[in-house]
Design an enzyme around this catalytic site. Structure first.
Site, short mmCIF file in Angstrom:
data_model
loop_
_atom_site.label_atom_id
_atom_site.label_comp_id
_atom_site.label_asym_id
_atom_site.label_seq_id
_atom_site.Cartn_x
_atom_site.Cartn_y
_atom_site.Cartn_z
N GLU A 1 35.67 24.04 35.72
CA GLU A 1 36.41 24.87 34.77
C GLU A 1 37.32 25.86 35.52
OE1 GLU A 1 34.23 25.60 31.18
OE2 GLU A 1 34.93 27.66 31.13
N GLU B 1 24.95 18.01 20.00
CA GLU B 1 25.86 17.71 21.12
C GLU B 1 25.36 16.51 21.92
OE1 GLU B 1 27.90 20.46 24.52
OE2 GLU B 1 25.74 20.14 24.73
N CYS C 1 31.33 25.62 26.67
CA CYS C 1 29.91 25.35 26.96
C CYS C 1 29.03 25.36 25.73
CB CYS C 1 29.33 26.41 27.88
SG CYS C 1 30.41 26.91 29.17
N LYS D 1 22.66 22.04 20.48
CA LYS D 1 22.56 21.13 21.63
C LYS D 1 22.00 19.77 21.22
CE LYS D 1 24.04 23.57 25.17
NZ LYS D 1 25.29 23.15 25.83
N GLU E 1 40.20 23.95 36.57
CA GLU E 1 41.04 23.64 35.41
C GLU E 1 41.90 24.84 35.04
OE1 GLU E 1 38.88 22.62 31.85
OE2 GLU E 1 40.70 22.15 30.73
N CYS F 1 23.70 32.73 24.93
CA CYS F 1 22.57 31.80 24.78
C CYS F 1 21.21 32.49 24.75
CB CYS F 1 22.60 30.78 25.91
SG CYS F 1 24.17 29.92 26.00
N GLU G 1 30.71 10.82 22.47
CA GLU G 1 31.45 11.03 23.72
C GLU G 1 30.50 11.24 24.90
OE1 GLU G 1 31.59 13.13 21.15
OE2 GLU G 1 33.61 13.15 20.31
N SER H 1 38.84 24.25 27.11
CA SER H 1 38.63 23.58 28.39
C SER H 1 38.09 22.18 28.09
CB SER H 1 37.61 24.37 29.20
OG SER H 1 37.06 23.54 30.20
#
Lengths: 573, 150, 434
Positions: A280, A362, A300, A359, A283, A504, A367, A320
């Protein structure tokens, strides 16, 4: 400050004016039972469990919503109070699915503990529950309206704190219920699966989809290599599940506990957090140097991704392309590490311990199969891990401190602070500064971006280029920054957004009943973890360096792009 | 249509109830469709859950298609003691439907109503915005045949 | 027809064209507004209302002048007047009568209240069932705006005031002041907890005067004629007149403007002409669906806030529903509880869960399955609701149960023993409950 003196159960108490009777009583050492009340939320005054007698009043007063007055005389326990509190809890129980033994909240249910506290041993009321279907439409959360007591804590969380606005009161009278969206299942209501509702629900009306049995099956399956990764925020919250104080760091015990559960490799998502910073950070530099879309926003937090995809899809190019640390870990474990140990991806089972309910969603995204199979097989919440530890009979408090396994258990302090709001930003700045300037940072602590303030800002000079950064946590705060970007008024190059309040450490999968006071303690603990690490910058992580040398080549390489980056889609709700 | 109605009221959260009433009244079937609610949510900038809350709270709103004429029969005490149950039975019998149902031709829907403030002419009913009092079998028959002829 | 009635609030009802503002003006209308704006300070209006002793007519009987003073004294540039015309109390139709018969009197009362408290905007929230009243009030506001009594610089004074008429959408609870305010704000009508009260923090959290139609309709008379004239009718503690709605098993049903101080007996037998047919009066319910149910031998109580309170009664909305001796008390109470279970907003536990449970317990009596232990459960449940519910609905909905347990306990006992004296709770003859 003006004060007020009143009498509570015969005791004189002096408190600031506008204090509630509930808080004044607390000061006098009297613990009035509550249900709809939750610290940091609006006062609701709807469950009526906290009623007390106020001298001269025809009715009982809800102590949470009634401010004290000079000379007020309050009785917190009397025949009337006892009758009202008991009757109210009996009424709730009589409109509740009372299969308590088979309930996920058995033993941690606030309704159950109220019934116990009020010594309710029978219920004169017939159970009038009209059973409704249970919502299992998402991989993250289960919503069971048959358990709901309509306290409104989830509604306050969803509408006020997060401002996603999915859960709300609908219908009226005996038909009242909390619904999602237009009376739909969560999957069709625009829910972002942050799970904050589940941390404040006093009963089992909304809770994490428990997947511990899947993990047991994998552990008991000798043909599988079962790898576990544990997110930065778990080490500062898991101890609470075992009655230790909030803010207790249990890093070594966590590793030991996971090993005793039977995981073959005990690794650390902090490793992948360091890897995320490498990708990142580069990036960001690439976007700065080559006119890429700015501000760049972190990616994230899967609840945050769910939010932007559904509500601000026009801003997706700002995200990102980096996968979250959980998913970077999964694809590296099933490729790089699989090769190292001579196994195929399908022989490996990756479990992640996350502070997060999103999560779960996710890890199941299409993907996220870049190793050729599903990169992360199961994502468990902190609460589910605690359940497994208890199930296995492990006395967590008596565990020795053990290290994480190598190589994917090696990490730096920068990886650890990912768990707190501002942490990704701070970790990124530590690395980007040194990569760009070639100088060593005089101080590693970017304190401007730490703490529970809703939106935080800072500026950093990178060899004459001034980079403005902003940090938001909680969707309500994130929305403010998004509106600035939409209106072209955001003078930032880099933004960190975390879905949950506090980041988190305050995630929707963390121990039930997280308050801001608890968030503060966990944040304090996570910076202690950082301070105690020998390495505190991601680019100094030797395992990450080895990964690039042996496998990926360099940040943003073709292989990195394939395994560590992703794409997003417009899922406008 | 929804957009026109909203524009006539102005984009303001406090106009939600009048807007929903107008949308429902502008519709032959006197109901709010899911699409109506979605549009209102989007155009007023109010979360769907809040629009749904209002649409399910007030008894005037229906999320199911209803008849052209909505017959709301008062079943509060002043009407009950003056024969409201007979009125309910008469309507049910003549129309061949139960309370809460719509005739197959889509003409009539039978509903309960709370007090219509027509107690001095109990038993009473409200049919598409008009009050009918002192109801008996004969009167009910003639009201229904009048409505059918309209 | 008796001469006990008074023509004060209702003086124009039926005599003027409610669509024509000139008929209102030619019968003395808007004189109070001119007098107040040109010769009185806002505090002067409040003082006059205070001196009149006017008590709120919506049910709570709070001194109107005092409420106005509170709104007046609360700091703030933006204030509201809200007229509660959500007359949902079963058996009540006086506000409808006033709005349909003399809409301008209410408009004038609201403007005067707005002037007194320093408000710029008034709302009239009328229940959606009142189609005609909504139309007439909208017209009255429009007509009044046309003649310049609403709008900016009314009567060339520094007083700007306008009124918006809003329709309810079928929710009894919106008669509760905060539920009504929530509804005006575009939300479901779920009451807020108190304090703060509306005079301090009401509509959009601004100081708000919220009063019933009948209360506000009294203000033009008080301002025009003075508090002394107002007090010339009524009793010491209950000044003026009260609109009473008679319904149920009574010969002369309707709205009657009556002086405080007459007895319930006068109302039932003189005004109401007693029970029709060969039947005897068994019970009256006074004040609406959540009012007390009392037997026919309690009718010496006076129409007077203090005397009623002394006897454990409340005037409520002014509804009196008569029930003859063919009626079953249990059956009536059951129908009232069904109403409350449906109309509860569902926000607080005692009301949301209590009303259906109360209904079930009474239903047990009507089915003949009740036991003596039901009395204990009824006692703790009704007490909990009365003491711990969030708003007036949940606090008062047990009243029909409480009052009938007090005055008609024998009928409950008979149902426990399987007998419904009226034969209503039975499916076969003989009054035996199957």
């Amino acid at each position: 400050m003006n004060t007020v003196t009143l009498t509570i159960d015969g005791q004189k108490v002096t408190v600031p004016e506008n204090t509630s009777i509930l808080d004044a009583a607390k000061k006098a050492g009297i613990d009035i039972p509550t249900l709809c009340y939750f610290p940091d939320q609006n006062i609701k005054g709807n469950c009526r469990v906290c009623v007390v007698e106020v001298e001269g009043s025809r009715t009982l007063a809800a102590s949470c919503s009634t401010p004290v007055n000079e000379g007020m005389a309050v009785k917190t326990w009397s025949k009337n109070v006892m009758n009202a509190r008991r009757t109210i809890v009996q009424l709730m129980l009589a409109d509740h699915d009372e299969d308590c033994n088979e309930c996920v909240k058995n033993g941690v249910c606030e309704l159950q503990s109220l019934a116990q506290r009020l010594n309710i041993q029978h219920n004169p009321f017939k159970n009038i529950l009209k059973p409704k279907p249970i919502d299992t439409s998402t991989p993250s959360l289960i919503r069971n309206p048959n358990k709901c007591v309509k306290c409104g804590r989830c509604v306050d969380m969803c509408q006020e704190t997060q401002q996603v606005g999915i859960l709300f009161d609908a219908y009226r009278g005996a038909d009242s219920e909390i619904v999602s969206g237009l009376g739909k299942y969560l999957s069709d209501a625009g829910c972002i699966l942050c799970g904050q509702c589940s941390t404040v629900c006093p009963v089992a009306a909304i809770y994490e989809n428990d997947e511990t049995d899947k993990v047991w099956q994998a552990i008991f399956d000798t043909s599988k290599r079962v790898i576990v990764q544990t997110a930065p925020a778990i080490r500062v919250s898991i101890a609470e599940e075992f009655d230790m104080l909030p803010g207790t760091v249990a890093l070594g015990q966590l590793a030991a506990g996971l090993r005793r559960l039977g995981f073959d490799d005990v690794f650390d998502t902090d490793f992948a957090a360091d890897l995320t910073i490498m990708e990142e950070g580069h990036e960001l530099l690439d976007r700065l140097q080559h006119g890429g879309m700015l501000p760049m926003i972190t990616s994230c937090s899967p609840g945050w991704i769910n939010f932007i995809e559904q509500y601000y899809p026009d801003l997706l190019p700002h995200l990102s392309t980096c996968k979250s640390p959980q998913q970077m870990f999964g694809s590296i474990a099933k490729t790089y590490y699989a090769q190292k140990i001579g196994l195929k991806p399908e022989d490996i089972f990756v479990v992640s311990i996350m502070p997060c309910t999103a999560k779960k969603y996710e890890s199941g995204r299409p993907e996220m199969n870049d190793s050729g199979v599903r990169d992360v097989d199961v994502a468990l919440t902190t609460r589910e891990l605690a359940r497994m530890i208890r199930q296995a009979g492990i006395d967590f408090t008596a565990l020795p401190e053990e290290p994480f396994d190598e190589p994917l258990g090696i990490s730096t302090g920068a990886g650890a602070i990912f768990g707190a709001t501002g942490g990704v930003m701070e970790a990124a700045l530590r690395t980007v500064y040194e990569v760009v300037t070639g100088n060593t940072l005089p101080s590693l602590d970017f304190t401007d971006v730490r703490g529970l303030k809703g939106i935080k800002e800072a500026s950093v000079d990178l060899d004459d280029v001034k980079v403005n950064v902003a940090v938001a946590h909680g969707i309500a705060n994130a929305k403010k920054l998004l509106e600035l970007i939409r209106n072209g008024a955001a003078d930032y190059q880099f933004i960190e957004i975390m879905c949950c309040p506090g980041g988190c450490i305050g995630g929707g999968g963390q121990p039930y009943r997280t308050t801001n006071a608890i968030r503060q303690q966990r944040i304090k603990a996570i910076y202690e973890v950082d301070k105690a690490m020998p390495l505190r910058k991601s680019h100094e992580n030797p395992a990450v360096q080895a990964l690039y040398e042996e496998f990926l080549g360099r940040p943003l390489s073709e292989k990195s792009h394939h395994l560590l980056h992703t794409t997003y889609s417009n899922r406008q709700h | 249509m929804v957009e026109e109605i909203i524009n006539s009221h102005g984009i303001a959260e406090d106009k939600l109830v009048p807007i929903l009433l107008d949308i429902q009244n502008s519709n032959d079937k006197h109901y709010l469709s899911e699409d109506d609610l979605k549009q209102v949510s989007r155009l007023l900038g109010i979360p769907e859950s809040r629009v749904y809350s209002v649409a399910t709270f007030y008894s005037f709103f229906s999320l199911q298609p209803r008849g052209k004429y909505i017959i709301q029969i008062c079943d509060n005490a002043p009407c009950i003691v003056n024969g409201a149950y007979n009125v309910i039975d008469d309507f049910r019998h003549i129309l061949g439907i139960d309370m809460g149902q719509t005739t197959p031709d889509g003409l009539f829907t039978l509903e309960y109503s709370s007090c219509l403030g027509c107690c001095s002419h109990a038993p009473a009913a409200r049919i598409s915005g008009e009050l009918y009092g002192d109801l008996d079998s004969e009167k009910i028959k003639s009201i229904l045949s009048d409505l059918r002829r309209r | 027809m008796s001469d006990l009635t008074v023509k004060r609030l209702t003086q124009r009802c039926g005599d003027i064209d409610p669509r024509d503002v000139s008929e209102y003006i030619s019968t003395g209308g808007y004189k109070a507004l001119v007098k107040a704006l040109l010769t009185m300070k806002p505090q002067g209006v409040i003082d006059e209302v205070k001196a009149s002793g006017l008590l709120g007519r919506g049910g709570a009987a709070f001194p109107t002048g005092l409420k106005m003073q509170m709104v007046h004294d609360t700091p703030g540039d933006v204030k509201y007047v809200v007229c509660n015309a959500d007359e949902g109390e079963p058996g009540t139709f006086k506000d409808r009568y006033l709005m349909e018969g003399d809409p301008y009197q209410l408009v004038e009362g609201i403007i005067l209240a707005g002037y007194a408290v320093g408000a710029q905007k008034g709302y009239i929230y009328i229940r959606g069932e009142y189609d005609r009243a909504i139309e007439l009030m909208k017209n009255a506001v429009e007509q009044t705006r046309k003649i310049g009594y609403l709008g900016n610089n009314i009567l060339k004074q520094h007083f700007n005031f306008d009124i918006e008429v809003r329709s309810g959408a079928g929710a009894y609870i919106c008669g509760e002041e905060f539920a009504l305010i929530e509804s005006l704000e575009g939300k479901s009508g779920r009451p807020r907890y108190k304090p703060p009260y509306p005079p301090v923090s009401g509509l959009w959290d601004k100081p708000t005067l919220i009063n019933n139609v009948e209360t506000l309709a009294n203000i033009p008379y008080i301002v025009s004629n003075g508090s002394k004239a107002f007090r010339s009718v009524g009793t010491d503690n209950s000044a003026g007149t009260k609109l009473i709605c008679l319904s149920g098993n009574i010969a002369n049903r309707g709205v009657f403007e009556l002086p405080f101080g007459i007895t319930l007996k006068d109302i039932i037998y003189d005004i109401g002409q007693g029970v029709p047919g060969e039947r005897e009066l068994k019970m009256i319910q006074i004040g609406g669906a959540s009012g007390s149910c009392i037997p026919s031998d309690m009718l010496d109580v006076k129409l007077d806030f203090a005397d009623m309170k002394k006897n454990g009664l409340s005037m409520g909305s002014g509804a009196i529903i008569a029930f003859d001796d063919s009626r079953c008390v249990i059956d009536i109470v059951k129908s009232l509880l069904k109403f409350f279970a449906h109309e509860s907003c569902g926000k607080c536990t005692p009301c949301r869960e209590g009303n259906p449970q109360l209904y079930n317990l009474i239903d047990d009596f009507s089915k003949g399955s009740a036991t003596p232990s039901h009395y204990d459960v009824l006692q703790s449940l009704t007490q909990t609701m009365q003491q711990a519910a969030l708003c007036g609905l949940g606090q008062s909905s047990p009243m029909p149960v409480v009052s009938t347990l007090l005055y008609f306990k024998d009928e409950y006992d008979m149902h426990i023993n399987g007998r419904c004296p009226a034969g209503i709770c039975s499916s076969t003859n003989g009054g035996e409950i199957i």
